[in-house]
Design an enzyme around this catalytic site. Structure first.
Site, PDB file in Angstrom:
ATOM      1  N   LYS A   7      -6.715   2.150  -2.792  1.00 19.98           N
ATOM      2  CA  LYS A   7      -6.495   1.348  -2.349  1.00 19.98           C
ATOM      3  C   LYS A   7      -6.798   2.186  -0.648  1.00 19.98           C
ATOM      4  O   LYS A   7      -7.270   1.710   0.473  1.00 19.98           O
ATOM      5  CB  LYS A   7      -5.084   0.160  -2.176  1.00 19.98           C
ATOM      6  CG  LYS A   7      -4.495  -0.019  -0.795  1.00 19.98           C
ATOM      7  CD  LYS A   7      -5.985  -1.424  -0.440  1.00 19.98           C
ATOM      8  CE  LYS A   7      -4.782  -2.228   0.897  1.00 19.98           C
ATOM      9  NZ  LYS A   7      -5.844  -2.964   1.409  1.00 19.98           N
ATOM     10  N   THR A  29       0.976  -0.892  -0.404  1.00 20.34           N
ATOM     11  CA  THR A  29      -0.338  -0.127   0.170  1.00 20.34           C
ATOM     12  C   THR A  29       1.041   1.373   0.119  1.00 20.34           C
ATOM     13  O   THR A  29       1.849   1.444   1.154  1.00 20.34           O
ATOM     14  CB  THR A  29      -0.862   0.255   1.130  1.00 20.34           C
ATOM     15  OG1 THR A  29      -1.966  -1.238   1.073  1.00 20.34           O
ATOM     16  CG2 THR A  29      -2.231   0.878   1.219  1.00 20.34           C
TER      17      THR A  29
END
Length: 291
Positions: free
Chosen positions: A170, A95
């Site tokens: 995300k 991420t």
């Protein structure tokens, strides 16, 4: 399979993804700066090498803590811009900061290699069972090229745009998850104080429009059970929320609720350490209903 995959970062997620891909029939090599991590995966039958011994591969799958680590692996140590063959693909499942991803993607593609950001959801269990959710940012041809690998890793993947778009979505996803943990805890606290059993409250919420993955999965599996062992930490969620806030600020996008959610997660640091399971953000609310 038709290509070789090198997994860089053999933590809970990277290690599980590497073993899943190997079980699916791919040729897989793993590497990590930690000798203990390399030994743990080698003991499970994965071919491993030290970072300095990294060789040519068709795909380099990165599972690393931050964008800074991704940049280091690509640009300096071990230096994929030097090691990776022309035409190979760098896939970032971390991420990461979308702005950094777009910068790195431009550098990677200018060097004659391909890029795909592919952050994942589903935790270590999803990684171990090939049931991850994946958000893809890159060229459609790259996604198509990697389809066999993506099919082996995930139950669903969604191509959301060009480089950086996967990481942007995300961050949006993790913002919602962080907010849902707080709002669901408050909703359960409200119901319990009104005389409703917590499990009955969740059953009711999950039959209505207020349900979410948090009410359907997180609360039954990790909160009401008291297990708090999802594999995702407070520190990682705090990092992701900071990235989401920074991205919004860089776009001059005022998101008042996001700011409040970030403040609540960051402000819980004295009570809930970074290494704790991220579902523990609900602890103050659950303690209140227990009184």
């Amino acid at each position: 399979m038709s290509f070789h995959i090198t997994v860089i970062g053999l933590g809970q997620m990277g290690g599980a993804m590497a073993l899943t891909l190997r079980s699916a029939g791919f040729s897989v090599t793993g590497t990590d700066v930690s000798a203990d991590a390399r030994k743990r995966l080698a003991d499970q039958g994965l071919a491993v090498v030290a970072p300095e011994a990294l060789g040519a591969s068709d795909v380099y799958l990165l599972s690393l803590p931050t964008s800074a680590h991704v940049r280091e692996v690509i640009e300096t140590t071990p230096g994929l811009l030097t090691i990776a063959p022309q035409g190979s693909v760098i896939v970032d499942t971390s991420t990461s900061d979308p702005a950094v991803s777009r910068e790195l993607a431009a550098t990677v593609e200018a060097s004659g290699r391909e890029w795909l950001d592919a952050p994942v959801s589903g935790g270590p269990r999803g990684a171990a069972t090939g049931k991850l959710g994946m958000l893809l940012g890159g060229k459609p041809a790259t996604v198509e090229r990697l389809r066999p690998m993506l099919d082996a890793m995930s139950s669903k993947y969604t191509h959301v745009g060009g480089p950086g778009c996967g990481h942007t979505v995300k961050l949006a996803n993790n913002y919602l998850c962080a907010a849902h943990l707080i709002t669901t805890a408050e909703a359960v606290a409200l119901a319990v104080k009104g005389g409703v059993d917590p499990a009955a409250c969740l059953a009711g919420l999950n039959s209505g429009s207020g349900r979410s993955a948090v009410s359907e999965v997180n609360f039954p599996e990790w909160v009401l059970s008291g297990h708090f062992d999802s594999g995702f930490t407070m520190g990682l969620m705090r990092k992701d929320l900071r990235l989401a806030r920074d991205a919004a600020q860089a776009m001059d996008l005022p998101l008042a609720l996001l700011e409040q959610v970030v403040a609540q997660w960051q402000g819980s640091g004295d009570a809930i350490a970074d290494h704790e399971d991220f579902n523990r953000i609900v602890a103050p609310f659950m303690a209140e209903v227990a009184q």
